[in-house]
Write an enzyme that holds these catalytic residues in place. Sequence first.
Site, short mmCIF file in Angstrom:
data_model
loop_
_atom_site.label_atom_id
_atom_site.label_comp_id
_atom_site.label_asym_id
_atom_site.label_seq_id
_atom_site.Cartn_x
_atom_site.Cartn_y
_atom_site.Cartn_z
N ASN A 7 0.88 -1.18 0.00
CA ASN A 7 0.00 0.00 0.00
C ASN A 7 0.91 1.22 0.00
OD1 ASN A 7 -1.77 2.06 0.48
ND2 ASN A 7 -2.72 1.14 2.29
N ARG A 90 -2.47 -2.04 -3.50
CA ARG A 90 -3.68 -1.24 -3.27
C ARG A 90 -3.60 -0.03 -4.19
NH1 ARG A 90 -5.17 3.10 1.22
NH2 ARG A 90 -7.35 3.26 0.68
N HIS A 179 -12.66 3.19 -0.08
CA HIS A 179 -12.70 2.13 0.94
C HIS A 179 -13.43 0.89 0.43
CE1 HIS A 179 -12.51 5.50 4.20
NE2 HIS A 179 -11.29 5.01 4.01
N ARG A 240 -10.94 15.96 7.73
CA ARG A 240 -11.72 16.35 6.54
C ARG A 240 -13.15 16.71 6.93
NH1 ARG A 240 -10.49 11.08 3.12
NH2 ARG A 240 -8.60 10.75 4.32
N GLU A 383 -8.09 -5.20 4.94
CA GLU A 383 -7.93 -4.87 3.52
C GLU A 383 -6.78 -5.66 2.90
OE1 GLU A 383 -8.22 -0.75 4.92
OE2 GLU A 383 -9.10 -0.29 2.98
#
Length: 397
Positions: A7, A90, A179, A240, A383
């Site tokens: 990743n 990823r 996601h 965010r 993941e």
Amino acid sequence: MNVLVINCGSSSLKYQVINSDTEEVLAKGLCERIGLDGRLVYQKAGCEKEITDADMPTHKQAIQLVLDALVNQKTGALNSLEEIGAVGHRMVHGGEKFACSTVLNEEVLKVVEECSDLAPLHNPANLIGVRACQELMPGVPMVGVFDTAFHQTMPEKAYLYGIDYDYYEKYRVRKYGFHGTSHSYVSKRAAEIIGKPYEELKTIVCHLGNGASICAVKNGKSIDTSMGLTPLEGLIMGTRSGDIDPGAMEYLAKKENLDLEGVMTILNKKSGVQGLSHISSDFRDLEAAAAKNDQGGIRALETYIYRVAKYVGSYAAAMNGVDVICFTAGVGENGPDTRKGVCDYLGYLGVELDDEANQVRGEEKVISTPNSKVTVLCLPTNEELAIARETVELTRK
Ligand code: AMP
């Protein structure tokens, strides 16, 4: 087969080596501060974490250090690099081009590059990771697993914004969602845990980490999700803003004398629970502050939870019901107070939380009562395992 899962971010790189037959993690870690001073974290299964300051001016050098650590005579998890059968990467943004994981060849990489406009911070970093692995492990098959792919099943009415359709046709401005690997893994695992067919369930997955998104999964397909063209839309996150009136941007820009970049920096980096609380983006700090009656902590948590609950309600409406609600990622897996706060809004759906079961952290567990009309789960995401599974599926000969 052993799969190396990578990743790759702009200055960091996380990795795991997973034995796909046993699904055991053989080693994992990360490279931090790539291009600056460089730090390698390496952990072989069952051993202590090793942290080394190591010069890594480029991603290629960082990956070389990871490979060296993996075959180190004393602490390596592998005897040789030939034990790595495939690499799973990823990838953040696949635009409308990738509705599933894909073996990475030159043609595919070109398309990923074309999608870089949509994720200028992430896709170029992902590509650098792929190129570095190709150079260091020639001939080893590589697979790209896209964060956006799972959401490509969303119907047009869910992914279109209420703007001139020309902008969709010309520039593909629409909701993509992120996601996806996590939402897919968690929703499938939830069906296994409760022993019902995935294709018959209405599931809402709340992925509440530093970045956060919600997904409505109906009959095994994502039909809506809270993140949009970029990962800025939707829930309030660590730093965010999530949803905000676009008109507020013009207003803010004028008041604070900012250009577009300045406003975007505020929305991406100085908002969310950090901006609301003036304390931290970390929920542990916020909960500690709220416990001492700090108004900033209380304000941030209440606003965050309210937004999550509203999204759950809207997705229950979109699916005409909900059978399962899952909480996952850092806050979802480890935050009993946040889960309770959200579920307290959901009594009208027949959600009944088991307060004792809800104390769980980081483990798979049903946290609703047997009488609850909706099954609520704490369900750690994985993941890396999902990427390893996809990689094996696509490279098995
Ligand atoms: P993630 O992005 O999934 O790694 O989630 C990171 C976030 O999870 C952190 O910013 C924390 O706010 C939250 N988190 C991690 N551990 C805990 C915990 N024990 N209690 C509450 N929040 C936690």
